[in-house]
Design an enzyme around this catalytic site. Structure first.
Site, PDB file in Angstrom:
ATOM      1  N   CYS A  83      -7.898   5.771 -11.824  1.00 37.55           N
ATOM      2  CA  CYS A  83      -7.862   7.073 -12.701  1.00 37.55           C
ATOM      3  C   CYS A  83      -6.598   7.582 -11.492  1.00 37.55           C
ATOM      4  O   CYS A  83      -5.729   7.492 -11.034  1.00 37.55           O
ATOM      5  CB  CYS A  83      -9.366   7.696 -12.658  1.00 37.55           C
ATOM      6  SG  CYS A  83      -8.945   9.616 -13.446  1.00 37.55           S
ATOM      7  N   HIS A 191     -10.754   4.291 -16.446  1.00 42.35           N
ATOM      8  CA  HIS A 191     -11.381   3.521 -15.619  1.00 42.35           C
ATOM      9  C   HIS A 191     -12.549   2.401 -16.797  1.00 42.35           C
ATOM     10  O   HIS A 191     -12.639   2.337 -17.624  1.00 42.35           O
ATOM     11  CB  HIS A 191     -13.038   5.572 -16.050  1.00 42.35           C
ATOM     12  CG  HIS A 191     -12.571   5.979 -15.361  1.00 42.35           C
ATOM     13  ND1 HIS A 191     -12.989   6.158 -14.107  1.00 42.35           N
ATOM     14  CD2 HIS A 191     -11.908   7.605 -15.641  1.00 42.35           C
ATOM     15  CE1 HIS A 191     -12.580   7.384 -13.484  1.00 42.35           C
ATOM     16  NE2 HIS A 191     -11.747   8.214 -14.725  1.00 42.35           N
ATOM     17  N   GLU A 193     -14.384   0.641 -15.456  1.00 41.08           N
ATOM     18  CA  GLU A 193     -15.822   0.737 -15.797  1.00 41.08           C
ATOM     19  C   GLU A 193     -16.465   1.412 -16.353  1.00 41.08           C
ATOM     20  O   GLU A 193     -18.082   1.378 -16.533  1.00 41.08           O
ATOM     21  CB  GLU A 193     -15.872   1.266 -14.048  1.00 41.08           C
ATOM     22  CG  GLU A 193     -16.295   2.766 -13.760  1.00 41.08           C
ATOM     23  CD  GLU A 193     -15.526   3.070 -13.683  1.00 41.08           C
ATOM     24  OE1 GLU A 193     -14.556   4.638 -13.570  1.00 41.08           O
ATOM     25  OE2 GLU A 193     -13.998   2.474 -13.687  1.00 41.08           O
TER      26      GLU A 193
END
Length: 210
Positions: A83, A191, A193
């Site tokens: 990011c 992202h 994650e």
């Protein structure tokens, strides 16, 4: 196979714990630290980042993270930015008229998206180049984005003695850089994650390069 040691750079960025958990799920041994020796010794370094470009750069410099990233890359040691951790790899960021110097690993500026809806928040597809290692097996998947700024062009001139970088693109109102694979330096605007199984696969793909 021994699990690679990855440091998540701890400089106050908000998504460090979720990034660490995702890396563990992808197969890494993870440490959250800004200790110089640990950062330099790790098999891989993940640089997270959320919020304003200038705030991230200020926080990064407070722990001398800019020097640590540069030192690792100079030695060919893998780094992954996520990011705003991707955005700061460029020369500069422009937010509300304020220009902030980035790490300068790549030429160009990060500027605001031109789109009907900003921020760009949600799932989106990407356009990954053939042969991408990060996107092996997942080039048709969707990934989770939350951002208002991005790099809109790729300006790094190719070097005859070095493999050309692989740049992945996405679109929200206009095309922007969604990910980069450039020798030891990789990054994603989205992202991993927060991107479910596809995000974990991308992290596992990165771990396989360490």
């Amino acid at each position: 196979m021994t699990a690679p040691d990855v440091v998540v750079l701890d400089y106050g960025s908000g998504n460090v714990h979720s990034a660490a958990k995702a890396l563990e799920a992808a197969g890494a041994r993870v440490e959250l630290t800004a200790d110089r020796d640990r950062v330099l010794a790790a098999d891989g370094l993940l640089v997270p980042g959320v919020g304003a470009f200038n705030a991230v750069m200020d926080a990064l410099r407070t722990v001398r993270g800019d020097e640590l990233i540069d030192r690792r890359l100079a030695g060919g040691r893998p780094v992954l930015g996520i990011c705003v951790g991707q955005q700061i790899m460029f020369e500069s960021g422009v937010e509300r008229g304020v220009v902030t110097a980035g790490l300068g690993q790549w030429p160009g500026a990060v500027t605001e998206l031109t789109a009907a809806t900003v921020p760009h928040m949600g799932w989106n597809t990407v356009e990954a180049p053939s042969g991408s290692r990060l996107f092996a097996g997942i080039s048709d998947e969707r990934f989770y984005f939350v951002h208002s700024y991005a790099a809109h062009e790729w300006l790094l001139d190719p070097h005859p003695a070095i493999a050309a970088p692989m740049v992945t693109w996405a679109e929200h109102g206009e095309r922007f850089v969604a990910a980069v694979e450039n020798g030891p330096l990789c990054s994603t605007q989205f992202h991993p994650e927060k991107s479910g199984a596809a995000g974990l696969r991308l992290l596992a793909n990165w771990l396989e390069t360490l």
